[in-house]
Every structure is written in structure tokens, then in C-alpha cells.
Design a protein around this motif. Structure first.
Motif, short mmCIF file in Angstrom:
data_model
loop_
_atom_site.label_atom_id
_atom_site.label_comp_id
_atom_site.label_asym_id
_atom_site.label_seq_id
_atom_site.Cartn_x
_atom_site.Cartn_y
_atom_site.Cartn_z
N LYS A 9 0.83 -1.20 0.00
CA LYS A 9 0.00 0.00 0.00
C LYS A 9 0.87 1.26 0.00
O LYS A 9 0.60 2.22 -0.73
CB LYS A 9 -0.92 -0.04 1.23
CG LYS A 9 -1.97 1.04 1.25
CD LYS A 9 -3.04 0.75 2.31
CE LYS A 9 -3.95 1.95 2.47
NZ LYS A 9 -3.94 2.52 3.80
N ASN A 60 2.34 1.73 -3.35
CA ASN A 60 1.30 2.20 -4.28
C ASN A 60 1.02 3.69 -4.10
O ASN A 60 0.83 4.42 -5.08
CB ASN A 60 0.01 1.40 -4.09
CG ASN A 60 0.12 0.01 -4.68
OD1 ASN A 60 0.99 -0.25 -5.50
ND2 ASN A 60 -0.75 -0.89 -4.26
N GLU A 61 1.02 4.13 -2.86
CA GLU A 61 0.78 5.55 -2.61
C GLU A 61 1.89 6.42 -3.20
O GLU A 61 1.63 7.49 -3.74
CB GLU A 61 0.62 5.81 -1.10
CG GLU A 61 -0.75 5.37 -0.62
CD GLU A 61 -0.90 5.35 0.91
OE1 GLU A 61 0.03 5.80 1.61
OE2 GLU A 61 -1.95 4.87 1.38
N ASN A 79 1.46 6.32 -7.05
CA ASN A 79 0.32 7.11 -7.51
C ASN A 79 0.63 8.60 -7.56
O ASN A 79 -0.02 9.35 -8.28
CB ASN A 79 -0.89 6.88 -6.60
CG ASN A 79 -1.48 5.50 -6.82
OD1 ASN A 79 -1.21 4.85 -7.84
ND2 ASN A 79 -2.27 5.02 -5.87
N LYS A 80 1.62 9.01 -6.76
CA LYS A 80 1.97 10.44 -6.74
C LYS A 80 3.05 10.77 -7.77
O LYS A 80 3.35 11.93 -8.00
CB LYS A 80 2.47 10.83 -5.35
CG LYS A 80 1.33 10.99 -4.36
CD LYS A 80 1.84 11.46 -3.01
CE LYS A 80 0.77 11.27 -1.94
NZ LYS A 80 1.36 11.08 -0.62
#
Lengths: 160, 160
Positions: free
Chosen positions: A21, A24-25, A28-29
Motif C-alpha cells: 500500500k 502504491n501511494e 500514484n503520486k
């Protein structure tokens, strides 16, 4: 009361999901353009690390006796070769999809395993060796791969 | 036959010791001068990461109900404050000694614990909450701190 083996498996899987997670964060940025940058001058690019993590996680599918690799074509450019050795890499978008697909597939398999099954042998140890070294089980793979992921997370975050 | 809880504890502790050893190998190859460098332009310096890891591991002593912190003076510059906010930091040599002393002390305590004791609560969860959430045990602290260490290992290696 919950059994200790069950608690240990939960903690190990929680740590895995926490790291996926977190990565992924970060991803995503990051724009696709930012993924082309090096994490530090002269070091690996983000795109290479994304491909590398995808390939390593893809190889967990057979290693954990789940199924064949989904993206064996990632092994050569992202495991056998260092960054910048291969001219044509998949696009950032293709790698983002592979990364997400592989992790979802792993989660599907994880959710189907009973606690006892985490203590079964992985595919990279023989029956004979496993009899002597029962810690070489599926659970230990998750523990070591979570560490691998965390070490590269510490690098990917530098791209922001 | 080895019990599953015992196998899980062994794998978690093996992963911890593996990471500490890997970080020590990196630190042993870095000069004090190299530790003053940033891991990437504008990012944390090696010296800060060494102090940060030392402080976080030092806080594991009370967190795991072992004993008081040995170096509480590291909290302010290396946990409460970001890098470059505090003018006077301990020397690289002092931090190397602290790092090594803290990890040895942790290992001493680890070696004294029976398997069952790893599933006891850590000091940062109440008795009431622990009754409902028995995964908030000592073992889970080792798992999460191993991930923390791995993420900074991925950064320290960039100083070489």
C-alpha cells in the motif's frame, strides 16, 4: 483465543499489505516522467525499480506454489540485467498495470491459504532439505520479500 | 517436529538479524566523511539516518518491556526533529558506538525470550486493547521495525 501461529501469520501478512500500500501511494503520486529519473545521481531509475519489484513479485507466484509467472518477460530486463543495460523497456503505464495485476493475484492466493499452509515448503527447497529446515516455508518468503520491498520503497520515495 | 509458532518466531528474528547485519556491512564500508553526505540531493544525510535508526531501536527497549532507553538524548535530534534542524549532532563515531551497543542489548534480550513471550503485549497497547487485538504483540514490533530498517538500508546504500 487465537493461536500463536495464526497471530504470527496475520502480522506477517499485515506487514506485506502495509508495504504494498505504501509503495502504491508513492507510485500514484509519481508521474510517468518522474519514474524516468534516477533515485540518486548515477543510480537506478524509478522505472527500473518498478519493473524489478514487479518481476520479483511475479516470481513469487511459482515460488509459493500458486501458479506460473504472469510476466516472465520481465525477468531479463529487470532481474538478470542492471538498469540502463536494456535499451527497450516496457512503458511506465505497462509496468504500473503489471505491478498492480501481480499484487492482486498474490492477494487472491494469500486469501485462500489456511494458516497451516503458510508453513508448507516453498518451491525452491527440496523435500529432504525442508525436512531438516522447516523454517524454509512460504511464510518466510513473505517476510523476506516484504524486506526487499521496503528497501526499494525507501528509494522510490526519493523521486517525489 | 517444530511448532509453527516457533518457526514463525525464528523466521521473523532471522529477518531482523539479516537486516542489522546488512546495514552494519554498509556502515563499515562508509567513512565518517561519507556519512555526512546526503543520500540524494536535498535529502537526509547518512549521519541523520544512523542517529534515527539508533534512536528508533533504542526505543524498542522499553517498547518490548525489556528496560529503559539507553540513549534518550537521541530522540530529540533524530526522531522529533528532521535532518539539519539541529546544529550540534553527536559525532559519527559516537553514533556508530550507540548503534552497535543498542543492537547488542536488543539481541541479549531477544535471546532470553521464550517463544510464548514473543506473543505478549508490547508496552504501547493497553491490557484492554490487547485482549481484543492480540496481534499487537512483541513479535509484530520486530516485523514492523525490520521493515523500517530495510527502508533506510535502501537509502544508506546510496552513500557508497
Amino acid at each position: 483465543m487465537t493461536n500463536q501461529n495464526q497471530l504470527a501469520v496475520k502480522s506477517v501478512l499485515d506487514a506485506w499489505h502495509f508495504r504494498v500500500k505504501a509503495v502504491n501511494e508513492i507510485l500514484n503520486k509519481l508521474t510517468d516522467e518522474q519514474l524516468q529519473h534516477e533515485i540518486s545521481p548515477g543510480r537506478n531509475r524509478g522505472i527500473y525499480l518498478l519493473g524489478h519489484l514487479s518481476a520479483v513479485h511475479d516470481r513469487m507466484l511459482p515460488l509459493l506454489n500458486f501458479e506460473q509467472q504472469m510476466y516472465p518477460q520481465l525477468d531479463e530486463p529487470f532481474i538478470n540485467q542492471p538498469d540502463k543495460a536494456v535499451a527497450e523497456l516496457p512503458s511506465a503505464n505497462e509496468l504500473r498495470i503489471a505491478w498492480s495485476t501481480i499484487n492482486s493475484k498474490l492477494t487472491e492466493h494469500f486469501n485462500e491459504l489456511q494458516v497451516d499452509e503458510w508453513f508448507q515448503k516453498h518451491s525452491n527447497v527440496s523435500v529432504e532439505d525442508f525436512a531438516k529446515e522447516p523454517h524454509r516455508n512460504r511464510l518466510s518468503i513473505i517476510i523476506s520479500r516484504t524486506g526487499h520491498l521496503a528497501s526499494h520503497q525507501g528509494q522510490l520515495v526519493l523521486l517525489k
